[in-house]
Design a protein around this motif. Structure first.
Motif, PDB file in Angstrom:
ATOM      1  N   PHE A  14       0.834  -1.205   0.000  1.00 35.82           N
ATOM      2  CA  PHE A  14       0.000   0.000   0.000  1.00 35.82           C
ATOM      3  C   PHE A  14       0.868   1.255   0.000  1.00 35.82           C
ATOM      4  O   PHE A  14       0.613   2.204  -0.743  1.00 35.82           O
ATOM      5  N   GLU A  15       1.897   1.250   0.822  1.00 36.87           N
ATOM      6  CA  GLU A  15       2.783   2.415   0.930  1.00 36.87           C
ATOM      7  C   GLU A  15       3.478   2.693  -0.406  1.00 36.87           C
ATOM      8  O   GLU A  15       3.512   3.836  -0.886  1.00 36.87           O
ATOM      9  N   ILE A  16       4.016   1.664  -0.993  1.00 35.95           N
ATOM     10  CA  ILE A  16       4.732   1.817  -2.264  1.00 35.95           C
ATOM     11  C   ILE A  16       3.780   2.260  -3.371  1.00 35.95           C
ATOM     12  O   ILE A  16       4.072   3.196  -4.124  1.00 35.95           O
ATOM     13  N   HIS A  17       2.639   1.613  -3.456  1.00 34.80           N
ATOM     14  CA  HIS A  17       1.685   1.935  -4.521  1.00 34.80           C
ATOM     15  C   HIS A  17       1.126   3.342  -4.360  1.00 34.80           C
ATOM     16  O   HIS A  17       0.971   4.078  -5.342  1.00 34.80           O
ATOM     17  N   SER A  18       0.836   3.740  -3.137  1.00 35.29           N
ATOM     18  CA  SER A  18       0.279   5.087  -2.935  1.00 35.29           C
ATOM     19  C   SER A  18       1.313   6.167  -3.220  1.00 35.29           C
ATOM     20  O   SER A  18       0.963   7.274  -3.622  1.00 35.29           O
ATOM     21  N   THR A  19       2.591   5.847  -3.048  1.00 40.30           N
ATOM     22  CA  THR A  19       3.653   6.826  -3.301  1.00 40.30           C
ATOM     23  C   THR A  19       4.044   6.881  -4.772  1.00 40.30           C
ATOM     24  O   THR A  19       4.190   7.967  -5.336  1.00 40.30           O
ATOM     25  N   LEU A  20       4.199   5.734  -5.409  1.00 37.93           N
ATOM     26  CA  LEU A  20       4.753   5.693  -6.759  1.00 37.93           C
ATOM     27  C   LEU A  20       3.775   5.277  -7.850  1.00 37.93           C
ATOM     28  O   LEU A  20       4.061   5.461  -9.026  1.00 37.93           O
ATOM     29  N   GLY A  21       2.661   4.666  -7.484  1.00 34.61           N
ATOM     30  CA  GLY A  21       1.667   4.296  -8.468  1.00 34.61           C
ATOM     31  C   GLY A  21       1.968   3.002  -9.207  1.00 34.61           C
ATOM     32  O   GLY A  21       2.886   2.269  -8.862  1.00 34.61           O
ATOM     33  N   PRO A  22       1.195   2.761 -10.283  1.00 31.02           N
ATOM     34  CA  PRO A  22       1.232   1.467 -10.956  1.00 31.02           C
ATOM     35  C   PRO A  22       2.143   1.337 -12.166  1.00 31.02           C
ATOM     36  O   PRO A  22       2.094   0.332 -12.846  1.00 31.02           O
ATOM     37  N   GLY A  23       2.996   2.282 -12.468  1.00 32.73           N
ATOM     38  CA  GLY A  23       3.675   2.261 -13.755  1.00 32.73           C
ATOM     39  C   GLY A  23       5.063   1.679 -13.840  1.00 32.73           C
ATOM     40  O   GLY A  23       5.720   1.841 -14.858  1.00 32.73           O
ATOM     41  N   MET A  24       5.541   0.997 -12.810  1.00 36.96           N
ATOM     42  CA  MET A  24       6.940   0.549 -12.819  1.00 36.96           C
ATOM     43  C   MET A  24       7.067  -0.948 -13.117  1.00 36.96           C
ATOM     44  O   MET A  24       6.092  -1.679 -13.125  1.00 36.96           O
ATOM     45  N   LEU A  25       8.307  -1.364 -13.314  1.00 42.42           N
ATOM     46  CA  LEU A  25       8.606  -2.769 -13.578  1.00 42.42           C
ATOM     47  C   LEU A  25       8.502  -3.598 -12.296  1.00 42.42           C
ATOM     48  O   LEU A  25       8.729  -3.106 -11.186  1.00 42.42           O
ATOM     49  N   GLU A  26       8.248  -4.874 -12.485  1.00 47.41           N
ATOM     50  CA  GLU A  26       8.178  -5.800 -11.354  1.00 47.41           C
ATOM     51  C   GLU A  26       9.451  -5.786 -10.519  1.00 47.41           C
ATOM     52  O   GLU A  26       9.404  -5.821  -9.291  1.00 47.41           O
ATOM     53  N   SER A  27      10.599  -5.727 -11.170  1.00 48.99           N
ATOM     54  CA  SER A  27      11.884  -5.745 -10.456  1.00 48.99           C
ATOM     55  C   SER A  27      12.034  -4.532  -9.539  1.00 48.99           C
ATOM     56  O   SER A  27      12.626  -4.632  -8.464  1.00 48.99           O
ATOM     57  N   VAL A  28      11.482  -3.406  -9.940  1.00 50.99           N
ATOM     58  CA  VAL A  28      11.525  -2.200  -9.102  1.00 50.99           C
ATOM     59  C   VAL A  28      10.660  -2.411  -7.872  1.00 50.99           C
ATOM     60  O   VAL A  28      11.084  -2.129  -6.742  1.00 50.99           O
ATOM     61  N   TYR A  29       9.454  -2.918  -8.072  1.00 48.86           N
ATOM     62  CA  TYR A  29       8.567  -3.178  -6.927  1.00 48.86           C
ATOM     63  C   TYR A  29       9.185  -4.191  -5.971  1.00 48.86           C
ATOM     64  O   TYR A  29       9.078  -4.056  -4.756  1.00 48.86           O
ATOM     65  N   GLU A  30       9.866  -5.190  -6.518  1.00 48.67           N
ATOM     66  CA  GLU A  30      10.517  -6.188  -5.655  1.00 48.67           C
ATOM     67  C   GLU A  30      11.567  -5.531  -4.765  1.00 48.67           C
ATOM     68  O   GLU A  30      11.610  -5.761  -3.552  1.00 48.67           O
ATOM     69  N   THR A  31      12.398  -4.696  -5.349  1.00 48.54           N
ATOM     70  CA  THR A  31      13.439  -4.011  -4.581  1.00 48.54           C
ATOM     71  C   THR A  31      12.823  -3.126  -3.506  1.00 48.54           C
ATOM     72  O   THR A  31      13.299  -3.100  -2.352  1.00 48.54           O
ATOM     73  N   LEU A  32      11.768  -2.411  -3.859  1.00 50.81           N
ATOM     74  CA  LEU A  32      11.116  -1.523  -2.897  1.00 50.81           C
ATOM     75  C   LEU A  32      10.415  -2.301  -1.787  1.00 50.81           C
ATOM     76  O   LEU A  32      10.439  -1.888  -0.623  1.00 50.81           O
ATOM     77  N   MET A  33       9.800  -3.430  -2.140  1.00 51.96           N
ATOM     78  CA  MET A  33       9.152  -4.261  -1.121  1.00 51.96           C
ATOM     79  C   MET A  33      10.181  -4.788  -0.124  1.00 51.96           C
ATOM     80  O   MET A  33       9.950  -4.759   1.086  1.00 51.96           O
ATOM     81  N   VAL A  34      11.305  -5.250  -0.630  1.00 52.01           N
ATOM     82  CA  VAL A  34      12.364  -5.742   0.261  1.00 52.01           C
ATOM     83  C   VAL A  34      12.801  -4.616   1.204  1.00 52.01           C
ATOM     84  O   VAL A  34      12.940  -4.830   2.414  1.00 52.01           O
ATOM     85  N   HIS A  35      13.001  -3.437   0.659  1.00 47.91           N
ATOM     86  CA  HIS A  35      13.419  -2.286   1.467  1.00 47.91           C
ATOM     87  C   HIS A  35      12.405  -2.002   2.580  1.00 47.91           C
ATOM     88  O   HIS A  35      12.780  -1.869   3.750  1.00 47.91           O
TER      89      HIS A  35
END
Length: 125
Positions: A15-36
Motif C-alpha cells: 500500500f505504501e509503495i503503490h500510494s507513493t509511486l503508483g502502478p507504472g513501474m517494472l516488477e523488479s523495481v517493486y521487488e526491490t522496494l518491497m524488500v526495502h
C-alpha cells in the motif's frame, strides 16, 4: 510471528509503495522496494529463492524461483501486468504445495487501487 501478522506487514508495504509511486513501474523495481520496506520493519526477506522439483528420482534444482520469501513462512509473488491470469494464481498455489508453506500473496501493482491487486492464497492454513 504468525503468517497473518506477516501478511499484514506485507500488504502495508505494498500500500505504501503503490500510494507513493503508483502502478507504472517494472516488477523488479517493486521487488526491490518491497524488500526495502519489509526489512525496515525487521522482517527477514529472501528474494529469487530457488525452488527445486523432484519427480521420480529426478531433481530439477532450479525449476522455479520464488519472488520473495518472508520470515521463511509467506511466499510473495509480484506482478506488474494489465490482468492477473488464472495461471498466476496456480503458480502461487504450486509454490505453496511444493514448499509446504501455508500462506502466499499474489500482488499485482499495475492496478488503479492496490486493494484490487492483492490476492491471498492458502495451503492448509
Amino acid at each position: 510471528m504468525h503468517e497473518n501478522d506477516i501478511s499484514y506487514l506485507i500488504r502495508k508495504a505494498a500500500f505504501e509503495i503503490h500510494s507513493t509511486l503508483g502502478p507504472g513501474m517494472l516488477e523488479s523495481v517493486y521487488e526491490t522496494l518491497m524488500v526495502h520496506e519489509l526489512k525496515k520493519t525487521g522482517l527477514d526477506v529472501k528474494t529469487q529463492v530457488s525452488l527445486p522439483v523432484v519427480y521420480d528420482g529426478l531433481v530439477l534444482n532450479n525449476a522455479y524461483r520464488l519472488d520473495m520469501l518472508v520470515e521463511n513462512k509467506v511466499i510473495v509473488e509480484l506482478k506488474s501486468v494489465e490482468n492477473i491470469l488464472e495461471v498466476h494464481h496456480k503458480q502461487l498455489l504450486t509454490y505453496l504445495k511444493l514448499t509446504g508453506h501455508k500462506l502466499g500473496l499474489l500482488i499485482n501493482f499495475k492496478v488503479p487501487s492496490i486493494k484490487e491487486g492483492i490476492y491471498r492464497k492458502v495451503n492448509g492454513l
